[in-house]
Design a protein around this motif. Sequence first.
Motif, PDB file in Angstrom:
ATOM      1  N   TYR A 160       0.816  -1.212   0.000  1.00 60.24           N
ATOM      2  CA  TYR A 160       0.000   0.000   0.000  1.00 60.24           C
ATOM      3  C   TYR A 160       0.854   1.267   0.000  1.00 60.24           C
ATOM      4  O   TYR A 160       0.571   2.224  -0.735  1.00 60.24           O
ATOM      5  CB  TYR A 160      -0.918  -0.025   1.223  1.00 60.24           C
ATOM      6  CG  TYR A 160      -2.011   1.027   1.254  1.00 60.24           C
ATOM      7  CD1 TYR A 160      -2.366   1.769   0.135  1.00 60.24           C
ATOM      8  CD2 TYR A 160      -2.709   1.268   2.438  1.00 60.24           C
ATOM      9  CE1 TYR A 160      -3.375   2.713   0.177  1.00 60.24           C
ATOM     10  CE2 TYR A 160      -3.727   2.210   2.499  1.00 60.24           C
ATOM     11  CZ  TYR A 160      -4.050   2.928   1.372  1.00 60.24           C
ATOM     12  OH  TYR A 160      -5.051   3.866   1.439  1.00 60.24           O
ATOM     13  N   LYS A 161       1.912   1.293   0.810  1.00 57.30           N
ATOM     14  CA  LYS A 161       2.743   2.493   0.880  1.00 57.30           C
ATOM     15  C   LYS A 161       3.340   2.838  -0.473  1.00 57.30           C
ATOM     16  O   LYS A 161       3.437   4.008  -0.843  1.00 57.30           O
ATOM     17  CB  LYS A 161       3.849   2.305   1.922  1.00 57.30           C
ATOM     18  CG  LYS A 161       3.351   2.345   3.358  1.00 57.30           C
ATOM     19  CD  LYS A 161       4.508   2.233   4.347  1.00 57.30           C
ATOM     20  CE  LYS A 161       4.006   2.302   5.780  1.00 57.30           C
ATOM     21  NZ  LYS A 161       5.117   2.185   6.759  1.00 57.30           N
ATOM     22  N   ARG A 170       2.544   6.216  -2.563  1.00 53.58           N
ATOM     23  CA  ARG A 170       3.657   7.087  -2.943  1.00 53.58           C
ATOM     24  C   ARG A 170       3.638   7.370  -4.445  1.00 53.58           C
ATOM     25  O   ARG A 170       3.825   8.520  -4.881  1.00 53.58           O
ATOM     26  CB  ARG A 170       4.977   6.442  -2.513  1.00 53.58           C
ATOM     27  CG  ARG A 170       6.202   7.304  -2.713  1.00 53.58           C
ATOM     28  CD  ARG A 170       7.397   6.788  -1.907  1.00 53.58           C
ATOM     29  NE  ARG A 170       7.699   5.391  -2.213  1.00 53.58           N
ATOM     30  CZ  ARG A 170       7.569   4.410  -1.339  1.00 53.58           C
ATOM     31  NH1 ARG A 170       7.112   4.637  -0.117  1.00 53.58           N
ATOM     32  NH2 ARG A 170       7.879   3.172  -1.684  1.00 53.58           N
ATOM     33  N   TYR A 171       3.401   6.332  -5.234  1.00 54.69           N
ATOM     34  CA  TYR A 171       3.357   6.522  -6.695  1.00 54.69           C
ATOM     35  C   TYR A 171       2.207   7.448  -7.083  1.00 54.69           C
ATOM     36  O   TYR A 171       2.379   8.357  -7.901  1.00 54.69           O
ATOM     37  CB  TYR A 171       3.197   5.174  -7.392  1.00 54.69           C
ATOM     38  CG  TYR A 171       3.108   5.296  -8.900  1.00 54.69           C
ATOM     39  CD1 TYR A 171       4.257   5.426  -9.666  1.00 54.69           C
ATOM     40  CD2 TYR A 171       1.873   5.319  -9.556  1.00 54.69           C
ATOM     41  CE1 TYR A 171       4.187   5.565 -11.050  1.00 54.69           C
ATOM     42  CE2 TYR A 171       1.797   5.456 -10.933  1.00 54.69           C
ATOM     43  CZ  TYR A 171       2.954   5.584 -11.670  1.00 54.69           C
ATOM     44  OH  TYR A 171       2.879   5.734 -13.046  1.00 54.69           O
ATOM     45  N   LEU A 172       1.038   7.225  -6.498  1.00 54.14           N
ATOM     46  CA  LEU A 172      -0.121   8.039  -6.848  1.00 54.14           C
ATOM     47  C   LEU A 172       0.056   9.492  -6.423  1.00 54.14           C
ATOM     48  O   LEU A 172      -0.387  10.407  -7.126  1.00 54.14           O
ATOM     49  CB  LEU A 172      -1.387   7.438  -6.233  1.00 54.14           C
ATOM     50  CG  LEU A 172      -1.891   6.205  -6.978  1.00 54.14           C
ATOM     51  CD1 LEU A 172      -2.908   5.435  -6.142  1.00 54.14           C
ATOM     52  CD2 LEU A 172      -2.507   6.591  -8.317  1.00 54.14           C
ATOM     53  N   ASN A 173       0.725   9.728  -5.310  1.00 51.71           N
ATOM     54  CA  ASN A 173       1.020  11.107  -4.912  1.00 51.71           C
ATOM     55  C   ASN A 173       1.905  11.798  -5.938  1.00 51.71           C
ATOM     56  O   ASN A 173       1.729  12.986  -6.232  1.00 51.71           O
ATOM     57  CB  ASN A 173       1.703  11.133  -3.539  1.00 51.71           C
ATOM     58  CG  ASN A 173       0.767  10.860  -2.380  1.00 51.71           C
ATOM     59  OD1 ASN A 173       1.212  10.720  -1.244  1.00 51.71           O
ATOM     60  ND2 ASN A 173      -0.532  10.775  -2.627  1.00 51.71           N
ATOM     61  N   THR A 174       2.875  11.065  -6.514  1.00 44.46           N
ATOM     62  CA  THR A 174       3.743  11.664  -7.539  1.00 44.46           C
ATOM     63  C   THR A 174       2.951  12.004  -8.798  1.00 44.46           C
ATOM     64  O   THR A 174       3.378  12.853  -9.585  1.00 44.46           O
ATOM     65  CB  THR A 174       4.914  10.733  -7.922  1.00 44.46           C
ATOM     66  OG1 THR A 174       4.418   9.568  -8.596  1.00 44.46           O
ATOM     67  CG2 THR A 174       5.717  10.334  -6.699  1.00 44.46           C
ATOM     68  N   LYS A 175       1.799  11.341  -8.978  1.00 42.84           N
ATOM     69  CA  LYS A 175       0.945  11.603 -10.138  1.00 42.84           C
ATOM     70  C   LYS A 175      -0.200  12.559  -9.789  1.00 42.84           C
ATOM     71  O   LYS A 175      -1.161  12.704 -10.553  1.00 42.84           O
ATOM     72  CB  LYS A 175       0.378  10.294 -10.688  1.00 42.84           C
ATOM     73  CG  LYS A 175       1.446   9.323 -11.207  1.00 42.84           C
ATOM     74  CD  LYS A 175       2.262   9.954 -12.332  1.00 42.84           C
ATOM     75  CE  LYS A 175       3.334   9.007 -12.832  1.00 42.84           C
ATOM     76  NZ  LYS A 175       4.136   9.622 -13.929  1.00 42.84           N
ATOM     77  N   ASN A 176      -0.098  13.197  -8.616  1.00 42.84           N
ATOM     78  CA  ASN A 176      -1.067  14.211  -8.187  1.00 42.84           C
ATOM     79  C   ASN A 176      -2.430  13.621  -7.830  1.00 42.84           C
ATOM     80  O   ASN A 176      -3.469  14.231  -8.079  1.00 42.84           O
ATOM     81  CB  ASN A 176      -1.222  15.307  -9.251  1.00 42.84           C
ATOM     82  CG  ASN A 176      -1.787  16.603  -8.687  1.00 42.84           C
ATOM     83  OD1 ASN A 176      -1.609  16.901  -7.506  1.00 42.84           O
ATOM     84  ND2 ASN A 176      -2.469  17.362  -9.519  1.00 42.84           N
TER      85      ASN A 176
END
Length: 227
Positions: free
Chosen positions: A167-168, A172-178
């Motif tokens: 999950y982490k 993290r990946y989705l945060n980098t994609k806004n």
Amino acid sequence: MKKYLLKVFKNFGIKSLIHVGGHKGQEIEFYKSLDLDKVIFFEPVGKFANEIKLKIKSLKNFEVYQLALGNDDIEKEIYIADEGINDNSGSTSILKPRKSKITFSEKENVHVRKFVNLGIDNIDCAVIDTQGYELEVLKGFEEKISKFKILLVEFSTIEGYVGRPLYKELNRYLNTKNFYMIKQQKKVLTLLQTNTSGSYGDALYLNGELINKSYKYYLIIKYILIN
């Protein structure tokens, strides 16, 4: 989560979605109730894709692609979970399953395609339920990920499949994609996470273009506090 989804769909004008990992189309009736303009299922296993086709044959705004989505245009082997008493076939995955109570007696060669290469546009929402293959699906969206308003993504804190991102890493990946988690539905198996037990569920992510900077920071902190 369905009640919350109804609210979010209304607030952000969601009129189309893709469902990646359609299995037997269990969500069809719910999607019908949303009065969407377009619903596309992606299901790579032949017998499951055919079951969806039968269920949607009279629904003009529904489609099914017998494909898996990923980050390459390739052919791969998929592990099909045995149904058993509780119908565990929803645990079918492209990733090799680790030892558990669920058995996998059958394999099938399936087509994997990148979403960005399929020429599908104007989709508001993606529902991704691929038993550990979620990050590959997300990467295959490439620049088109920014066109989605919301993403509903299955997550796990347990590596139940070999190489499954936890999950982490997904967050993290989705945060980098806004994209930022606004709601999660989690089933906790054990409070203390181990290599074989922890928690899993679904997380709803909102496109950062739809919110202001202060709310983004709030959502980042919210994720940390509840996980």
